[in-house]
Motif scaffolding. Structure first.
Motif, PDB file in Angstrom:
ATOM      1  N   ASP A   9       8.934   9.332   2.824  1.00 58.05           N
ATOM      2  CA  ASP A   9       8.771   8.325   3.880  1.00 58.05           C
ATOM      3  C   ASP A   9       9.680   7.118   3.641  1.00 58.05           C
ATOM      4  O   ASP A   9      10.242   6.558   4.593  1.00 58.05           O
ATOM      5  N   ASN A  10       9.816   6.729   2.364  1.00 56.42           N
ATOM      6  CA  ASN A  10      10.681   5.597   2.052  1.00 56.42           C
ATOM      7  C   ASN A  10      12.146   5.909   2.360  1.00 56.42           C
ATOM      8  O   ASN A  10      12.892   5.037   2.829  1.00 56.42           O
ATOM      9  N   ILE A  11      12.565   7.121   2.090  1.00 58.53           N
ATOM     10  CA  ILE A  11      13.930   7.516   2.420  1.00 58.53           C
ATOM     11  C   ILE A  11      14.127   7.492   3.935  1.00 58.53           C
ATOM     12  O   ILE A  11      15.144   6.996   4.445  1.00 58.53           O
ATOM     13  N   GLU A  12      13.160   8.018   4.668  1.00 58.43           N
ATOM     14  CA  GLU A  12      13.227   7.985   6.130  1.00 58.43           C
ATOM     15  C   GLU A  12      13.297   6.543   6.634  1.00 58.43           C
ATOM     16  O   GLU A  12      14.054   6.232   7.563  1.00 58.43           O
ATOM     17  N   PHE A  13      12.511   5.663   6.012  1.00 58.24           N
ATOM     18  CA  PHE A  13      12.511   4.252   6.394  1.00 58.24           C
ATOM     19  C   PHE A  13      13.890   3.647   6.161  1.00 58.24           C
ATOM     20  O   PHE A  13      14.412   2.907   7.008  1.00 58.24           O
ATOM     21  N   ASP A  51      10.137  -0.160  -4.451  1.00 59.30           N
ATOM     22  CA  ASP A  51      11.421  -0.804  -4.707  1.00 59.30           C
ATOM     23  C   ASP A  51      12.557  -0.208  -3.882  1.00 59.30           C
ATOM     24  O   ASP A  51      13.603  -0.844  -3.704  1.00 59.30           O
ATOM     25  N   ILE A  52      12.388   1.015  -3.376  1.00 58.90           N
ATOM     26  CA  ILE A  52      13.504   1.710  -2.735  1.00 58.90           C
ATOM     27  C   ILE A  52      13.975   1.001  -1.470  1.00 58.90           C
ATOM     28  O   ILE A  52      15.142   0.609  -1.351  1.00 58.90           O
ATOM     29  N   ASP A  53      13.100   0.829  -0.497  1.00 64.39           N
ATOM     30  CA  ASP A  53      13.557   0.193   0.739  1.00 64.39           C
ATOM     31  C   ASP A  53      13.768  -1.301   0.531  1.00 64.39           C
ATOM     32  O   ASP A  53      14.614  -1.910   1.175  1.00 64.39           O
ATOM     33  N   TRP A  54      13.011  -1.908  -0.408  1.00 63.54           N
ATOM     34  CA  TRP A  54      13.170  -3.337  -0.678  1.00 63.54           C
ATOM     35  C   TRP A  54      14.582  -3.631  -1.189  1.00 63.54           C
ATOM     36  O   TRP A  54      15.228  -4.586  -0.737  1.00 63.54           O
ATOM     37  N   LYS A 103       0.818  -1.221   0.000  1.00 64.33           N
ATOM     38  CA  LYS A 103       0.000   0.000   0.000  1.00 64.33           C
ATOM     39  C   LYS A 103       0.852   1.272   0.000  1.00 64.33           C
ATOM     40  O   LYS A 103       0.505   2.280   0.614  1.00 64.33           O
ATOM     41  N   ILE A 104       2.000   1.203  -0.685  1.00 66.02           N
ATOM     42  CA  ILE A 104       2.825   2.387  -0.862  1.00 66.02           C
ATOM     43  C   ILE A 104       3.276   2.455  -2.324  1.00 66.02           C
ATOM     44  O   ILE A 104       3.156   1.480  -3.060  1.00 66.02           O
TER      45      ILE A 104
END
Length: 334
Positions: free
Chosen positions: A234-238, A189-192, A184-185
């Motif tokens: 948010d993904n960068i923060e994650f 692919d970024i954090d994965w 649901k984002i």
């Protein structure tokens, strides 16, 4: 589910009736035969689900899973759970493979170097004409590099990008749900890819063009929304939180340039948000991660780093508004 297949090709499907047959046929045309295709119909409403079933009736290597619409990440996760091959390869259903020797090229390299993750090249296309190869100046990784040094080679040559479908991944890495995509984002692919980089032990790269990545809308400004950019932030923060939680792993430093590139893409997208108040809000949060620009030697990121020092982030955003005319920066999947 164990099987004798070398590869499982996971293809998420959602309302791509116009492109689906070309995508699947590019896999079925392979001269290498030992693979399975898992088509995950994610609640399509345009006939794509029925097309999946039709394709499966004509080739027993295809399995179809129908599910209610849950998004790309959920569809990929469904495919992962059903995969039985030794290696998993993702392919988006509006893209396709370059030629009939793709799996021969991948399998030959895998059997030679036995990496956990094999990365490969791709080209952008409008579906008819090639528009440029992504990795233009780097040859394949030299054979013989030690596993513990392989990721350093990948990062030093700017080859680790936020893209799931330019990699063949050993299926054992998916056990215990360690490599599930967050659902649901967007920009999933970024954090994965960051988590994959921390989990795998050995990496390789071949320069062969494997995937034809279809450009359905190349203008960032036509597709950018506040919510998408907020999710990217948010993904960068994650990712930063993940790295902060890792102890005594040399890859933390190697992955900082990766985050720097995502940060550059973030700035480019912020500049395309039309509402100035929303842009200001995003930029206010993004400032906390400005220091990551210092970790990358990528030419685009160096330009952003120089600009931010000279005119600040706000001024850099103003300069980035010129990118659509090719003045400074163009975002992408990497």
């Amino acid at each position: 589910m164990e099987s004798s297949n070398v590869f499982t090709i996971v293809i998420p499907v959602f309302n791509v009736i116009e492109y689906l047959s070309q995508c699947v046929q590019s896999v079925l045309s392979q001269e290498f035969y030992n693979y399975e295709i898992i088509l995950v119909d994610d609640g399509s409403t345009d006939g794509s689900g029925e097309r999946c079933d039709e394709l499966a009736r004509h080739d027993n290597r295809i399995r179809v899973i129908h599910q209610e619409n849950q998004g790309l990440s959920a569809a990929r996760n469904t495919g992962i759970c059903a995969a039985g091959g030794k290696y998993v390869i993702f392919l988006d259903s509006d893209d396709y493979w370059k030629d009939k020797n793709v799996l021969n090229k991948i399998s030959k390299r895998l059997f030679e170097t036995h990496p956990d993750v094999l990365c490969f090249n791709f080209e952008k296309t409008d579906g008819v004409t090639a528009q440029g190869v992504n990795f233009q100046s780097t040859g394949s990784m030299p054979v013989g590099i030690k596993a513990e040094d392989s990721f350093q080679y990948i990062t030093e040559h700017d080859l680790w990008i936020a893209c799931a479908w330019n990699k063949a991944i050993r299926r054992e890495l998916f056990r215990d749900g360690k490599l599930r995509f967050r659902e649901k984002i967007t920009s999933e692919d970024i954090d994965w890819c960051l988590r994959l980089a921390l989990l795998a032990e050995s990496f390789d790269y071949i320069e062969d063009v494997i995937v034809c990545y279809r450009q359905r809308n190349t203008s960032i400004s036509k597709s950018v929304t506040y919510q998408k950019v907020a999710t990217l932030l948010d993904n960068i923060e994650f990712c930063v939180d993940v790295l902060d939680g890792v102890k005594s792993n040399e890859r933390v430093e190697l992955l900082k340039p990766y985050i720097a590139y995502q940060y550059g893409t973030l700035l480019a997208n912020i500049s395309a948000v039309p509402d100035k108040d929303q842009q200001k809000k995003l930029l206010g949060k993004a400032k906390a991660y400005k220091n990551f620009l210092a970790y990358s030697q990528n030419q685009k990121i160096r330009l952003l780093r120089i600009a931010s020092r000279l005119v600040g982030l706000k001024g850099t955003i103003a300069l980035l508004k010129l990118r659509e005319r090719g003045k400074l920066y163009a975002g992408g999947r990497n």
